[in-house]
Every structure is written in C-alpha cells, then in structure tokens.
Design an enzyme around this catalytic site. Structure first.
Site, PDB file in Angstrom:
ATOM      1  N   LYS A 192     -10.197 -14.054  -1.259  1.00 45.38           N
ATOM      2  CA  LYS A 192      -9.735 -13.635   0.072  1.00 45.38           C
ATOM      3  C   LYS A 192      -9.283 -12.180   0.017  1.00 45.38           C
ATOM      4  CE  LYS A 192      -6.010 -13.217   2.485  1.00 45.38           C
ATOM      5  NZ  LYS A 192      -6.388 -12.151   3.397  1.00 45.38           N
ATOM      6  N   GLU A 271       0.150  -9.760 -10.002  1.00 45.20           N
ATOM      7  CA  GLU A 271       0.349  -8.311 -10.174  1.00 45.20           C
ATOM      8  C   GLU A 271       1.053  -7.845  -8.913  1.00 45.20           C
ATOM      9  OE1 GLU A 271      -0.201  -6.760 -12.821  1.00 45.20           O
ATOM     10  OE2 GLU A 271      -1.751  -7.869 -13.884  1.00 45.20           O
ATOM     11  N   CYS A 305       0.056   0.817  -7.197  1.00 46.96           N
ATOM     12  CA  CYS A 305       1.173   0.042  -7.742  1.00 46.96           C
ATOM     13  C   CYS A 305       1.867   0.794  -8.878  1.00 46.96           C
ATOM     14  CB  CYS A 305       0.694  -1.312  -8.219  1.00 46.96           C
ATOM     15  SG  CYS A 305      -0.621  -1.197  -9.440  1.00 46.96           S
ATOM     16  N   GLU A 403      10.108  -0.201  -2.786  1.00 44.32           N
ATOM     17  CA  GLU A 403       8.744   0.304  -2.934  1.00 44.32           C
ATOM     18  C   GLU A 403       8.281   0.824  -1.570  1.00 44.32           C
ATOM     19  OE1 GLU A 403       5.452  -2.444  -3.456  1.00 44.32           O
ATOM     20  OE2 GLU A 403       4.643  -1.174  -5.043  1.00 44.32           O
TER      21      GLU A 403
HETATM   22  P1  NAD Z   1       0.558  -8.124   0.587  1.00 44.38           P
HETATM   23  O1  NAD Z   1       1.364  -8.962  -0.327  1.00 44.38           O
HETATM   24  O2  NAD Z   1       1.055  -7.898   1.965  1.00 44.38           O
HETATM   25  O3  NAD Z   1      -0.907  -8.755   0.773  1.00 44.38           O
HETATM   26  C1  NAD Z   1      -1.767  -8.968  -0.314  1.00 44.38           C
HETATM   27  C2  NAD Z   1      -2.714 -10.107   0.016  1.00 44.38           C
HETATM   28  O4  NAD Z   1      -1.956 -11.300   0.185  1.00 44.38           O
HETATM   29  C3  NAD Z   1      -3.512  -9.915   1.306  1.00 44.38           C
HETATM   30  O5  NAD Z   1      -4.825 -10.394   1.130  1.00 44.38           O
HETATM   31  C4  NAD Z   1      -2.754 -10.811   2.291  1.00 44.38           C
HETATM   32  O6  NAD Z   1      -3.557 -11.284   3.352  1.00 44.38           O
HETATM   33  C5  NAD Z   1      -2.315 -11.951   1.386  1.00 44.38           C
HETATM   34  N1  NAD Z   1      -1.137 -12.720   1.852  1.00 44.38           N
HETATM   35  C6  NAD Z   1      -0.111 -12.288   2.611  1.00 44.38           C
HETATM   36  N2  NAD Z   1       0.756 -13.298   2.824  1.00 44.38           N
HETATM   37  C7  NAD Z   1       0.267 -14.385   2.169  1.00 44.38           C
HETATM   38  C8  NAD Z   1       0.713 -15.721   1.993  1.00 44.38           C
HETATM   39  N3  NAD Z   1       1.843 -16.173   2.551  1.00 44.38           N
HETATM   40  N4  NAD Z   1      -0.034 -16.561   1.248  1.00 44.38           N
HETATM   41  C9  NAD Z   1      -1.179 -16.133   0.659  1.00 44.38           C
HETATM   42  N5  NAD Z   1      -1.664 -14.889   0.808  1.00 44.38           N
HETATM   43  C10 NAD Z   1      -0.941 -14.016   1.542  1.00 44.38           C
HETATM   44  O7  NAD Z   1       0.290  -6.770  -0.178  1.00 44.38           O
HETATM   45  P2  NAD Z   1      -0.399  -5.450   0.403  1.00 44.38           P
HETATM   46  O8  NAD Z   1       0.558  -4.811   1.331  1.00 44.38           O
HETATM   47  O9  NAD Z   1      -1.771  -5.802   0.855  1.00 44.38           O
HETATM   48  O10 NAD Z   1      -0.579  -4.577  -0.934  1.00 44.38           O
HETATM   49  C11 NAD Z   1       0.358  -3.680  -1.422  1.00 44.38           C
HETATM   50  C12 NAD Z   1       1.171  -4.311  -2.537  1.00 44.38           C
HETATM   51  O11 NAD Z   1       0.329  -4.673  -3.623  1.00 44.38           O
HETATM   52  C13 NAD Z   1       2.201  -3.355  -3.119  1.00 44.38           C
HETATM   53  O12 NAD Z   1       3.413  -4.043  -3.305  1.00 44.38           O
HETATM   54  C14 NAD Z   1       1.601  -2.973  -4.475  1.00 44.38           C
HETATM   55  O13 NAD Z   1       2.515  -2.556  -5.446  1.00 44.38           O
HETATM   56  C15 NAD Z   1       0.928  -4.247  -4.849  1.00 44.38           C
HETATM   57  N6  NAD Z   1      -0.094  -3.996  -5.879  1.00 44.38           N
HETATM   58  C16 NAD Z   1       0.194  -4.340  -7.174  1.00 44.38           C
HETATM   59  C17 NAD Z   1      -0.739  -4.079  -8.190  1.00 44.38           C
HETATM   60  C18 NAD Z   1      -0.438  -4.411  -9.625  1.00 44.38           C
HETATM   61  O14 NAD Z   1      -1.369  -4.400 -10.438  1.00 44.38           O
HETATM   62  N7  NAD Z   1       0.798  -4.718  -9.996  1.00 44.38           N
HETATM   63  C19 NAD Z   1      -1.950  -3.460  -7.875  1.00 44.38           C
HETATM   64  C20 NAD Z   1      -2.196  -3.118  -6.546  1.00 44.38           C
HETATM   65  C21 NAD Z   1      -1.260  -3.411  -5.557  1.00 44.38           C
END
Ligand code: NAD
Length: 509
Positions: A192, A271, A305, A403
């Site tokens: 997804k 992650e 990230c 963040e």
């Molecule tokens: P997010 O958590 O809002 O969304 C990520 C994904 O999760 C999306 O596909 C979203 O639709 C889905 N999602 C949201 N709520 C959900 C739920 N209740 N159940 C299941 N899926 C759900 O994150 P974002 O804003 O898209 O991305 C940015 C974040 O990602 C930042 O915090 C960043 O640090 C992190 N990130 C971490 C790494 C790493 O390797 N540590 C790498 C890239 C991004």
C-alpha cells in the site's frame, strides 16, 4: 543540452507520461487484475496544488481480495527453487533500469522532489533487487554438532504474505527496499503506497507483474492496494492472512499499527521518524562539515528520515559556523522539481506545508532566532518553503524535539563533549547521528554514547547495502539492509532428528 532546454524537455516528457493517469484513475492490482474503484481520491501536484490524477480508494474489501490472492500464491512462490526466485528478482531489476527516466520524472512530479535526486531512484531500486536476488538462496541456517542421540539443524522459512506500507518521501526507493528482501525470502506481498504519492508504487507493481507473467508465475505473488491509511492501511494491518507488516512512516502511525495488528499477533518491522543530531566539534574539518550539514538537511526537501535536523555546534565556533550556514542557505535554489537547477522543490502537500510553517511560530515562542528562510517562496500556488535555520534554540523547545520533516534546521550550542552527548540523546527518537571531529578517540567515545541505530563520523549519509539500517527508541523496530531485512521476513525453525537408538520416556505402560 542547456539546463533550460533540459527543463523544457522534462516538462514535456512528464506531461506525456501523465496522460495515461489522466485517462483513468490509478488502480489497485490484485492477482494481476487491474481493479479500479468507483470511489476516488484526488492526488495533488505539489508544485501547483492542482489535481495531478485520481486514485482508487481501495478499502477493506479490496484488501481482503489482495490478501487472499497473496495467500493463494504463497505456496508456489515459497516452494520455487531459489535459483528461479533469484532469476525473477534480477529480471525485475533489469525492468526497473529500463524504465529509469519514466520513474524519475513521475516520482519528481508526484512528490515534488528535485529531478537531480530522483534520477538515481531507479538505479537504487534496481540495486535493492539485485542485492537480494543473491540472498534468495541463503535461507539455510546451520547444523549444530551432533549429540550422542540427536542431530539438530535450523532452517528459515518465509513468514507468509507480508503487508508493505510506505510513506510519501522517496516512495520508489523505499518500496523496493521492502519488497526485494520480502520476495527474496519467499514471501508474497501486498503493497500500500502513500495516498499523496502513489505513482511510483503503481509503476513498480506494473514492472513486477510483467516479469511474473513472462516467467509464468502466479500474479498474486505481488499485489497493490490503494487508499487512505486509516481505511486501506488499517484493513491490511488487521487482516488475518497477512502475517507481518513492514512499515515506513511516522512513529505515531507505528503505534497505531501495533494496536491494530495486536489481535492477530502481527509481526512488525518499523522504520519510523527521527530528530537526528549532527554534532560539530571545534576541531572538525569546517568546510566538509558545512557541506555535509547543508546537504543532510536541505537535500530531498528536508523530507528525509535521516536528515540532520538538529545541529549541535560547539560554542567556540557557533557564531562563525551559523553565519557560514546562513550565507550558503541564501544561495539555495528553490523551484520547480523538474528543473535540473532546482535544489529544493515544493513540499509534498499543502497540509504538510502548514505543519512546517507552524514551526516558525514555535521558534518565535521559544525565543529562538529565525536566521534564514521561514517564509513560503516562490508564492505561486505550490507548496514552496525557503530553507530555514533557527538559531539560539534550546533543546527543550518543540523545534528541537519534534520531527518537522521539512527543510528546517535547528542550531543549538554546546560547551563540551558531555553536554553534546546529553543534548543529542535528549529526544524521543534514535535513528541516526552524525559526528564531526578530527579527534579519533572522541569520535569513538561519542559514537558509542549516542542512542541511535546509525552513526556517521566525518561523513554524510553514505549507505552500504549490506549494513543494518534502522533506529532505536521511537525511531523503529528491526533493521533494513543486508541479511537483517532478509531474516525479518522469515521464521527460524529447529529440526531435531534422533539416531533412533535412544530410549523415549514412556507413559501409560
Ligand atoms: P505516515 O505514517 O503518515 O504514513 C505512512 C503510510 O502509512 C502511508 O501509506 C499511510 O497511508 C499509512 N497509514 C497511515 N495511517 C495508518 C494506519 N492507521 N494504519 C495503517 N497504515 C496507515 O508517514 P508519512 O507522513 O507518509 O511519512 C513521513 C514519515 O516517515 C516521517 O516520520 C519519516 O521520518 C518516516 N520515514 C522513516 C524512514 C526510516 O527509514 N526510518 C524512512 C522514510 C520515512
């Protein structure tokens, strides 16, 4: 070709690639079948906020079909000779390389990331598949020395269908990062992508489907579901046929996924977010440190990230270092993501821009100084925000603790090594840490003292695929990279075989 000509060509090529998504909404792909929904979401162009394309909304019934397709295909994929699995993964890598320009242009348009960085997206994605192709045949674990009565051997078996949930920042690379080890391990997948940037996830699904078709393998080995996190994502984490969730995203979403997956005892691999310190000691190579600090917060629009979003600078060099930062920040080119000259493109979404802008108010409330940026520019309808530097900040302030996930750096001064370590560790996150010093002993001491999964000394974020990638504390559970990711998608199994001579305890005699 001049930079202007290249920009024009990028715009024209991106338009023609987008044409197909303007004709019909980005669909789900379930068991090889293209499934379009009647319910659609708008995907907005970050550089204009106009509708870029429509997206299928997915939802629980779509997830159920995809999970069943993944479950049905699982025994075939699991039992395939590993050399054949390896061949499939190499074919996917080649197909990715063949569509590199398409991936770069659509990823840049969809996410607002500058094309200069997205040109590497396909290369890095293909490298993930090539790397894990070689690992496909490494499942066996080992044999223990036999006792007088038994020999024990351990093996690893794929865990089953895996749900992969990815965020909107660098989505192509991150999707391949999860999918390649999961497939290499013998798991089938349901992916997804994030609802704000679904295009490259669709391209990846299309590429994998083409390879599976050519190889005569079941299409349900890889499935794609679209939609919102709280609908499609939630349904995926709750589905009993999905045995593990590989998730990249915010820490708060990770907590929600843990709760959603608890009734089915879902394995999770997370992650998550970071608030990574870059510590600059007064004995550092100042020019290299300056380049690295700038690159690690302002490249990829600060939506990375591992971005070094907190600069901890030794008091004796604080004024000089921050003055040099300001001078360079003023020269950073903010503009259209498809322009090869652009260094920072628009942020992903107007909602995210509002969040990032709100931290300017937080900085002022905390009596920090907005030393650079802090404003939306160019003001042309896109989500543009000038690279920003907050100075004279305290580590307790929201700008140092939370963040922000944008091109925003918070600079804090420290007196000595002990204070640097205390400040660096004084946040909820523990993803990465960067250390700049010419003193080797200090580099080792501080590296050991930092609560972070990855430390770079006198270096920016240089990745080596075999090495573990991931975070401590609120930054994650598990590690990507190398065999760490590969083993995530497998269960270890011990098999004990008796020589048949030893007596067995008897009851009911
Ligand atoms: P997010 O958590 O809002 O969304 C990520 C994904 O999760 C999306 O596909 C979203 O639709 C889905 N999602 C949201 N709520 C959900 C739920 N209740 N159940 C299941 N899926 C759900 O994150 P974002 O804003 O898209 O991305 C940015 C974040 O990602 C930042 O915090 C960043 O640090 C992190 N990130 C971490 C790494 C790493 O390797 N540590 C790498 C890239 C991004």
């Amino acid at each position: 070709m001049s930079s202007t000509d290249q920009f024009d060509r990028n715009l024209k090529d991106a338009e023609s690639l987008l044409e197909r998504f303007r004709q019909s909404a980005v669909p789900n792909i379930i068991g090889g079948e293209v499934v379009a929904d009647e319910n659609l979401l708008d995907v907005l162009d970050p550089s204009t906020n106009e509708v870029l394309c429509k997206l299928s909304r997915g939802g629980a019934s779509v997830v159920d079909r995809a999970a069943k397709a993944a479950m049905e295909a699982f025994p075939v994929w699991r039992d395939l000779p590993t050399a054949r699995r390896e061949k499939v993964l190499v074919a996917i890598a080649e197909a990715i390389e063949g569509r590199a320009r398409e991936i770069a242009l659509l990823e840049s348009k969809d996410t607002g990331q500058p094309i200069r960085y997205m040109e590497k997206a396909a290369e890095r994605g293909a490298a993930n598949f090539r790397y894990y192709a070689k690992m496909a045949s490494k499942a066996a674990d080992g044999v223990s020395s036999p006792t007088a009565t038994h020999v024990n051997y351990t093996t690893r078996v794929p865990i089953g269908p895996v749900g992969i949930i990815t965020p909107w920042n660098t989505p192509f690379m991150l999707s391949t990062w999860k999918m390649a080890p999961a497939l290499a391990a013998g798991c089938t997948v349901v992916h997804k992508p994030a609802e704000w940037s679904p295009l490259s996830g669709f391209l990846l699904a299309e590429i994998v489907q083409d390879v599976l078709r050519k190889e005569g393998l079941p299409a349900g080995i890889a499935n794609l579901v679209q939609g919102l996190g709280e609908e499609t994502g939630k349904a995926l984490t709750e589905h009993p046929d999905i045995k593990a969730i590989a998730f990249v995203g915010e820490s708060a979403t990770g907590s929600a996924i843990m709760a959603q997956g608890a009734p089915t005892l879902k394995r999770v691999h997370f992650e998550l977010g970071g608030k990574n310190p870059v510590i600059v000691f007064d004995d550092a190579d100042m020019d290299r440190a300056l380049d690295a600090v700038l690159f690690m917060i302002y490249s990829l629009n600060g939506q990375r990230c591992t971005s070094s979003s907190r600069a901890l600078i030794q008091a004796s060099i604080y004024d000089e270092f921050t003055a040099r930062l300001v001078e360079r920040i003023e020269r950073i080119k903010v503009g259209d993501p498809l322009d090869p000259a652009t260094e920072i493109g628009p942020l992903i979404h107007a909602e995210h821009l509002r969040k990032v802008v709100s931290y300017v108010g937080c900085a002022e409330e905390a009596n920090a100084t907005v030393a650079a940026g802090g404003r939306c520019e160019p003001d042309n309808g896109g989500n543009y925000f000038r690279p920003t530097l907050f100075t004279k900040a305290s580590n307790d302030a929201a700008i140092a603790q939370e963040e922000i996930f944008g091109p925003v750096l918070t600079a804090i001064s420290f007196a000595d090594e002990a204070e640097a370590v205390r400040l660096a560790n004084g946040v909820a996150y523990g993803l990465a840490g960067y250390i700049w010093t010419e003193n080797t002993g200090r580099a080792h001491r501080v590296a050991h003292a930092l609560d972070a999964g990855m430390i770079w000394v006198n270096s920016e974020n240089v990745r080596h695929l075999p090495m573990p990638f991931g975070g401590m504390k609120a930054s994650g559970i598990g590690r990507d990279g190398g065999e760490y990711a590969f083993k995530t998608y497998m269960e270890q199994k011990n098999i004990a075989i008796s020589f048949g001579k030893a007596g067995v305890p008897r009851i009911g005699v």
